[in-house]
Design an enzyme around this catalytic site. Structure first.
Site, PDB file in Angstrom:
ATOM      1  N   ARG A 111      22.234   6.946   7.272  1.00 54.94           N
ATOM      2  CA  ARG A 111      22.552   6.513   8.395  1.00 54.94           C
ATOM      3  C   ARG A 111      22.263   4.904   8.801  1.00 54.94           C
ATOM      4  NH1 ARG A 111      18.389   8.125  11.765  1.00 54.94           N
ATOM      5  NH2 ARG A 111      19.647   7.565  13.705  1.00 54.94           N
ATOM      6  N   ARG A 155      15.869  11.751   4.064  1.00 53.29           N
ATOM      7  CA  ARG A 155      14.722  12.673   4.010  1.00 53.29           C
ATOM      8  C   ARG A 155      15.073  13.946   5.242  1.00 53.29           C
ATOM      9  NH1 ARG A 155       9.266  10.904   6.948  1.00 53.29           N
ATOM     10  NH2 ARG A 155      10.743  10.150   8.653  1.00 53.29           N
ATOM     11  N   ASP A 193      10.938  12.911   0.335  1.00 55.89           N
ATOM     12  CA  ASP A 193      10.104  11.907   1.350  1.00 55.89           C
ATOM     13  C   ASP A 193       9.685  10.766   0.277  1.00 55.89           C
ATOM     14  OD1 ASP A 193       7.939  10.651   2.384  1.00 55.89           O
ATOM     15  OD2 ASP A 193       7.352  12.647   3.552  1.00 55.89           O
ATOM     16  N   GLY A 210      12.478   1.874   6.345  1.00 54.03           N
ATOM     17  CA  GLY A 210      11.518   1.084   6.864  1.00 54.03           C
ATOM     18  C   GLY A 210      11.102   1.758   8.348  1.00 54.03           C
ATOM     19  N   TYR A 257       3.740  -1.997  10.406  1.00 54.95           N
ATOM     20  CA  TYR A 257       5.224  -2.302  10.104  1.00 54.95           C
ATOM     21  C   TYR A 257       4.917  -3.703   9.205  1.00 54.95           C
ATOM     22  CZ  TYR A 257      10.028  -3.451  10.426  1.00 54.95           C
ATOM     23  OH  TYR A 257      11.314  -3.893  10.135  1.00 54.95           O
ATOM     24  N   LYS A 281       5.940  -4.846   5.455  1.00 50.00           N
ATOM     25  CA  LYS A 281       6.906  -5.602   5.052  1.00 50.00           C
ATOM     26  C   LYS A 281       6.350  -6.706   4.372  1.00 50.00           C
ATOM     27  CE  LYS A 281      10.445  -3.027   6.788  1.00 50.00           C
ATOM     28  NZ  LYS A 281      11.511  -2.598   6.007  1.00 50.00           N
TER      29      LYS A 281
END
Ligand code: NAP
Length: 243
Positions: A17, A39, A65, A94, A157, A161
């Site tokens: 997606r 997933r 996963d 992410g 997050y 990153k």
């Protein structure tokens, strides 16, 4: 056809997606056969595979996963048996969890770090055993990482990153002897962002005055594939976000 003439193979995590899907289409147009990792989005993954096959490429979708190492090992064992090589790995997964750090609980922290950072490491580890000299790893980051700003929201997050950038640089140096290049592309505010400012306010955050498009990111990934003297870099594709 000898292995040297076979089309290159790209594995894209979170490929079914949104940005991952756009990157898969761009890579197919550049001649890659695709292994799309997903997933939960099985329907999207299957429709993408049909789309890529219609465009004349070989494509498969595999579920995993990526935060679970045995899942990742199984996927790359499957790729070893079917495609036999990985010329390009795109670490696109992410998960963004923009809650305040004061409300972040250990389960949320573990889930983000598992998917965004450990998962990318597991994919690199297993892809590298199938990667010929001259291969590529490109990870998707987040603009402004070099600034290491304090972000009250989404700390898990940003930690993931930033860790991915550190991993990118370490792998770039470690594998340069085999001409394997390891780089990062970091979007800022994309048009599909969950916290995109309204159009009349975007210029306050993004000096170039518009949200990023999926094609802006795809263009930078394409550049890195062509740029045979570039490794260990992070390219912000962000219209100046967080300058
Ligand atoms: N959108 C933005 O504005 C923006 C801005 C800056 C950076 N980025 C970065 O760009 C990349 C793509 O962003 P996006 O918004 O397109 O991503 P997304 O829609 O949030 O997620 C991409 C895919 O990741 C997969 N995924 C999540 N956890 C997984 C896991 N544990 N194992 C396997 N797959 C998993 C999901 O697959 P399923 O659907 O199959 O479950 C999902 O479709 C991310 O790295 C993101 O941090 C995006």
């Amino acid at each position: 056809m000898s292995p040297a003439q076979a089309p290159p193979v790209a594995v894209v995590t979170g490929g079914a997606r949104r940005l991952g899907r756009r990157l898969c289409s761009m890579l197919a147009a550049r001649g890659y056969d695709l292994v799309v990792l997903y997933r939960t989005s099985e329907g999207d993954a299957r429709s993408l595979v049909r789309e890529l096959e219609t465009a004349g490429r070989r494509a498969r979708a595999l579920a995993a996963d990526i935060g679970v190492e045995r899942d990742v090992a199984a996927v790359f064992d499957d790729v070893a048996a079917a495609e036999g090589r990985v010329d390009l790995l795109v670490n696109n997964v992410g998960n963004y969890n923009p809650q305040p750090v004061t409300r972040l609980d250990p389960a949320g922290w573990d889930a983000t770090l598992a998917a965004n950072l450990s998962g990318a490491f597991y994919c690199c580890h297993h892809a590298l055993r199938l990667m010929p000299d001259g291969g590529n790893i490109i990870s998707i980051g987040m603009a402004g990482l070099e600034g290491i700003r304090a972000n009250v929201h989404g700390a898990d997050y940003y930690v993931s990153k930033t860790g991915l950038l550190v991993l990118t640089r370490a792998l770039a140096k470690a594998h340069a002897g085999r001409r394997i290049r390891v780089n990062m592309v970091s979007p800022g505010q994309l048009e599909n962002s969950v916290d995109l400012p309204p159009p009349d306010a975007i210029g306050k955050w993004v000096p170039l005055g518009r949200a990023g498009r999926l094609d802006d990111v795809a263009q930078a990934v394409g550049y890195l594939l062509d740029a045979s003297y570039v490794t260990g870099v992070n390219i912000d594709v962000s219209g100046g976000y967080r300058l």
